[in-house]
Design an enzyme around this catalytic site. Structure first.
Site, PDB file in Angstrom:
ATOM      1  N   HIS A  59       0.838  -1.199   0.000  1.00 17.57           N
ATOM      2  CA  HIS A  59       0.000   0.000   0.000  1.00 17.57           C
ATOM      3  C   HIS A  59       0.880   1.260   0.000  1.00 17.57           C
ATOM      4  O   HIS A  59       0.691   2.167  -0.813  1.00 17.57           O
ATOM      5  CB  HIS A  59      -0.909  -0.051   1.241  1.00 17.57           C
ATOM      6  N   GLU A  60       1.877   1.277   0.895  1.00 14.26           N
ATOM      7  CA  GLU A  60       2.770   2.440   0.984  1.00 14.26           C
ATOM      8  C   GLU A  60       3.578   2.607  -0.309  1.00 14.26           C
ATOM      9  O   GLU A  60       3.845   3.730  -0.741  1.00 14.26           O
ATOM     10  CB  GLU A  60       3.699   2.334   2.190  1.00 14.26           C
ATOM     11  N   HIS A  63       1.668   4.538  -2.836  1.00 11.68           N
ATOM     12  CA  HIS A  63       1.835   5.996  -2.683  1.00 11.68           C
ATOM     13  C   HIS A  63       3.199   6.434  -3.223  1.00 11.68           C
ATOM     14  O   HIS A  63       3.299   7.373  -4.005  1.00 11.68           O
ATOM     15  CB  HIS A  63       1.781   6.391  -1.199  1.00 11.68           C
ATOM     16  N   ASP A 162      -5.822   8.550   4.002  1.00 12.16           N
ATOM     17  CA  ASP A 162      -5.728   8.889   2.578  1.00 12.16           C
ATOM     18  C   ASP A 162      -6.982   9.635   2.118  1.00 12.16           C
ATOM     19  O   ASP A 162      -6.917  10.513   1.263  1.00 12.16           O
ATOM     20  CB  ASP A 162      -5.568   7.614   1.746  1.00 12.16           C
TER      21      ASP A 162
HETATM   22 ZN    ZN Z   1      -2.241   5.188   2.454  1.00 15.29          ZN
END
Ligand code: ZN
Length: 194
Positions: A59-60, A63, A162
Site C-alpha cells: 500500500h505504501e 503511494h 488517505d
Molecule cells: Zn495510504
C-alpha cells in the site's frame, strides 16, 4: 537505542520497522497460544499479521511509486504497529497529482483483494461472501476481507487518512490550497467527533 530496524531497500526506498512492532507480534502470538493452546495457532496468528503488514507495505509503495512518477521522492517507509507511513519529501503540486498519490495506496489493497478473490474462485475455495469476516474464515479469506477493510478505513475523509488527502485534492481543484486544507481538516474533525 534506535527505535527502528531497517528491513531492506526496495525500488530505491528504505523500509524500516519500528521496534514496538515486535510487541505486537509477541502479543498476537501469546494471545493465540493462550486461546487455542497450540503453537501452530500462535504461528498462524503471527503469519497472518505478517501477511497483513506485507499488504500495508505494498500500500505504501503504491503511494511512493506514484509520487515518484510525479517527481516526488520518498525518504523512507516505516511500519508501526498501527500501520505504515511513506514519508514523501513534499506534497505534489498539482491537486490532480495529490489525488492519484492518495488513491494509489488503497488501490493496491483493492488489487490484492481482487487477486485473492480470483485465487479462491479458480481453486473452488470461495465461501459464501456473507460468511466472511475479519476474524472468521480461512487465512486467505481473512486476508482478503482485511485488505478491503483497509480500503474502507483509509478512505475515511479525515486526516491523516488517505481519504483526507483525496478530499483536499478534490477541493483544491476548485478552491485555493489553504482553504481546501481547512475544509478537509474540519470535515475530519467532524468525523472524529462522530
Ligand atoms: Zn495510504
Amino acid at each position: 537505542m534506535k527505535w527502528t530496524l531497517k528491513l531492506g531497500t526496495f525500488a530505491g526506498i528504505d523500509v524500516y520497522l519500528h521496534t514496538t512492532f515486535f510487541l505486537l507480534i509477541g502479543w498476537i502470538g501469546i494471545s493465540y497460544w493462550l486461546q487455542e493452546n497450540s503453537v501452530i495457532a500462535a504461528l498462524a496468528g503471527v503469519a497472518f499479521i505478517l501477511a497483513l503488514f506485507a499488504s500495508v507495505v505494498l500500500h505504501e509503495y503504491g503511494h511512493a511509486l506514484t509520487a515518484r512518477k510525479f517527481g516526488v521522492k520518498t525518504r523512507d517507509i516505516t511500519l508501526y504497529p498501527i500501520g505504515g507511513v511513506a514519508s514523501l519529501e513534499r506534497i505534489p503540486e498539482e491537486p490532480k497529482q495529490e489525488l492519484w498519490v492518495a488513491l494509489a495506496g488503497p488501490l493496491v489493497n483493492v488489487v490484492i483483494a481482487a487477486a485473492l478473490f480470483l485465487g479462491l474462485l479458480v481453486t473452488g475455495n470461495l465461501a459464501p461472501l456473507n460468511t466472511m469476516s475479519v476474524t472468521g474464515g480461512t487465512f486467505v479469506e481473512r486476508l482478503m476481507v482485511t485488505n478491503l477493510a483497509l480500503v474502507g478505513f483509509n478512505l475515511l475523509p479525515a486526516f491523516p487518512m488517505d481519504g483526507g488527502r483525496v478530499l483536499r485534492s478534490l477541493l483544491a481543484m476548485r478552491l485555493d490550497y489553504t482553504q481546501a486544507t481547512q475544509i478537509a481538516a474540519s470535515v475530519g474533525q467532524g468525523m472524529a467527533f462522530i
